[in-house]
Design a protein around this motif. Structure first.
Motif, PDB file in Angstrom:
ATOM      1  N   ASP A 173       0.830  -1.202   0.000  1.00 25.36           N
ATOM      2  CA  ASP A 173       0.000   0.000   0.000  1.00 25.36           C
ATOM      3  C   ASP A 173       0.869   1.258   0.000  1.00 25.36           C
ATOM      4  OD1 ASP A 173      -2.261  -1.563   0.009  1.00 25.36           O
ATOM      5  OD2 ASP A 173      -2.488  -1.516   2.189  1.00 25.36           O
ATOM      6  N   LEU A 174       1.999   1.190   0.733  1.00 25.20           N
ATOM      7  CA  LEU A 174       2.910   2.335   0.734  1.00 25.20           C
ATOM      8  C   LEU A 174       3.544   2.537  -0.641  1.00 25.20           C
ATOM      9  CD1 LEU A 174       4.738   1.849   4.170  1.00 25.20           C
ATOM     10  CD2 LEU A 174       2.934   3.481   3.611  1.00 25.20           C
ATOM     11  N   LEU A 175       3.888   1.436  -1.299  1.00 24.99           N
ATOM     12  CA  LEU A 175       4.442   1.556  -2.651  1.00 24.99           C
ATOM     13  C   LEU A 175       3.433   2.174  -3.604  1.00 24.99           C
ATOM     14  CD1 LEU A 175       6.267  -1.897  -2.950  1.00 24.99           C
ATOM     15  CD2 LEU A 175       7.307   0.343  -2.596  1.00 24.99           C
ATOM     16  N   GLU A 176       2.184   1.728  -3.499  1.00 29.15           N
ATOM     17  CA  GLU A 176       1.147   2.264  -4.371  1.00 29.15           C
ATOM     18  C   GLU A 176       0.895   3.737  -4.085  1.00 29.15           C
ATOM     19  OE1 GLU A 176      -1.362   2.209  -7.503  1.00 29.15           O
ATOM     20  OE2 GLU A 176      -0.050   0.577  -6.814  1.00 29.15           O
ATOM     21  N   ILE A 180       1.310   6.953  -6.561  1.00 30.99           N
ATOM     22  CA  ILE A 180       0.232   7.926  -6.752  1.00 30.99           C
ATOM     23  C   ILE A 180       0.763   9.351  -6.605  1.00 30.99           C
ATOM     24  CG2 ILE A 180      -1.910   8.816  -5.744  1.00 30.99           C
ATOM     25  CD1 ILE A 180      -2.657   5.935  -5.086  1.00 30.99           C
ATOM     26  N   TYR A 181       1.724   9.543  -5.667  1.00 27.27           N
ATOM     27  CA  TYR A 181       2.292  10.868  -5.466  1.00 27.27           C
ATOM     28  C   TYR A 181       3.396  11.184  -6.476  1.00 27.27           C
ATOM     29  CZ  TYR A 181      -0.170  11.844  -1.128  1.00 27.27           C
ATOM     30  OH  TYR A 181      -1.146  12.116  -0.182  1.00 27.27           O
ATOM     31  N   GLY A 182       3.566  10.351  -7.468  1.00 25.59           N
ATOM     32  CA  GLY A 182       4.496  10.645  -8.537  1.00 25.59           C
ATOM     33  C   GLY A 182       5.898  10.116  -8.332  1.00 25.59           C
ATOM     34  N   MET A 183       6.115   9.273  -7.332  1.00 21.60           N
ATOM     35  CA  MET A 183       7.448   8.716  -7.101  1.00 21.60           C
ATOM     36  C   MET A 183       7.682   7.533  -8.031  1.00 21.60           C
ATOM     37  SD  MET A 183       7.693   8.657  -2.944  1.00 21.60           S
ATOM     38  CE  MET A 183       7.261  10.079  -1.949  1.00 21.60           C
ATOM     39  N   THR A 187      13.705   7.676  -6.515  1.00 23.49           N
ATOM     40  CA  THR A 187      12.953   8.397  -5.481  1.00 23.49           C
ATOM     41  C   THR A 187      12.075   7.450  -4.675  1.00 23.49           C
ATOM     42  OG1 THR A 187      12.894  10.359  -6.894  1.00 23.49           O
ATOM     43  CG2 THR A 187      11.355  10.287  -5.049  1.00 23.49           C
ATOM     44  N   LEU A 188      11.394   6.534  -5.334  1.00 21.43           N
ATOM     45  CA  LEU A 188      10.553   5.557  -4.644  1.00 21.43           C
ATOM     46  C   LEU A 188      11.394   4.653  -3.761  1.00 21.43           C
ATOM     47  CD1 LEU A 188       7.647   4.415  -4.354  1.00 21.43           C
ATOM     48  CD2 LEU A 188       8.223   2.817  -6.195  1.00 21.43           C
ATOM     49  N   PHE A 189      12.547   4.252  -4.246  1.00 26.69           N
ATOM     50  CA  PHE A 189      13.426   3.393  -3.440  1.00 26.69           C
ATOM     51  C   PHE A 189      13.932   4.143  -2.212  1.00 26.69           C
ATOM     52  CE2 PHE A 189      17.796   2.129  -2.413  1.00 26.69           C
ATOM     53  CZ  PHE A 189      17.598   0.803  -2.072  1.00 26.69           C
TER      54      PHE A 189
END
Length: 278
Positions: A173-176, A180-183, A187-189
């Motif tokens: 859920d945190l990844l999703e 959603i916030y554009g990461m 940046t996501l990692f």
């Protein structure tokens, strides 16, 4: 104001000082609790040795070990051996830990990397690395390369497994939400995956520290011309039991120090996590 009147501010100040004193006393008492059991063991050990119930040849008294510590410290040999063993342990941790961390992250985020390397790593993990000592000596001799290889190999797998588990256990859920916030990508990692995997990574690090010292003890006892293991092996040849016990206690102290440093680093890097807040 009469002689019996006490200003309210004075009462408040005294109560605060008293409360601070009690808090300080509780903190000091709590900091001594971890040393209660070792202190009791040392006391019983000394009493039984002094009474002659424990032979000095089997287990010398704590005072004899303390005298051996002072003698080796005064000669400068102990400081040199600790520095050599510490440098070997740190080098093995950096090399093996870096490889394990990189492989754990790569296999955690990439199914392709997992399919290419995980099976091979699991096969290598099942081989006891200490059983490879004769082969490692044939490869590298008895120099520093053999100790670095064995220590790095021992550290690699705990760090790899726990890093892999930590990356794969990040809440989807945190990844999703991050996407959603554009990461995406790095940046996501950096903002989601790595912070979520840090608790497992530190578990692997603390476990690897124990294996690091275990490997170093064995490698230094078999093939070394310096270090704490060499000191213990040399003392064994001359039946100096107090020096052997001293070597084991130094290993234990260094292991405790390394674990404490890892715990401190863990608390600071995970200060945002409620589970790691005081």
């Amino acid at each position: 104001m009469t002689a019996f009147d006490i200003p309210t501010s004075s009462v408040i100040t005294r109560s605060r000082l008293a409360g601070a004193g009690r808090a300080r006393l509780r903190i000091d008492t709590g900091s001594l609790l971890p040393f209660a059991v070792p202190g009791l063991v040392l006391l019983v050990w000394q009493i039984l040795s002094s009474a002659g119930w424990i032979s000095a040849r089997v287990m010398p008294a704590p005072t004899d070990v303390a005298f051996a510590f002072v003698d080796h410290l005064a000669s400068g040999a102990l400081v040199h051996d600790i520095a050599v063993s510490g440098a070997r342990a740190l080098a093995g941790l950096l090399v093996g830990g870096a490889i394990g961390l990189a492989l754990g992250i790569a296999n955690g985020v990439s199914r392709l990397a997992e399919q290419l390397t995980d099976t091979t790593l699991q096969m290598l993990r099942t081989i006891p690395h200490l059983a490879m000592i004769p082969l490692v000596i044939l490869w590298f001799g008895i120099g520093e390369e053999s100790k670095l290889f064995l220590t790095s190999l021992g550290v690699l797998f705990p760090v790899y497994l726990n890093t892999f588990h930590g990356v794969r256990s990040v809440d989807r859920d945190l990844l999703e939400m991050g996407r959603i916030y554009g990461m995406s990508g790095w940046t996501l990692f950096r903002r989601v995956i790595l912070p979520g995997a840090l608790p497992s990574i530190f578990v692997g690090l603390r476990y690897a520290l124990g294996i690091m010292w275990l490997t170093l003890i064995v490698s230094e006892s078999i093939a070394a011309s310096s270090g704490i293991g060499h000191m213990a092996n040399e003392a064994r040849e001359f039946m100096m039991t107090d020096v052997v016990i001293l070597s084991l206690l130094i290993y234990a102290a260094l292991g405790k120090l390394a674990d404490q440093i890892a715990r401190t680093l863990e608390r600071r890097m995970l200060a945002w996590n409620p589970a790691y807040q005081k």
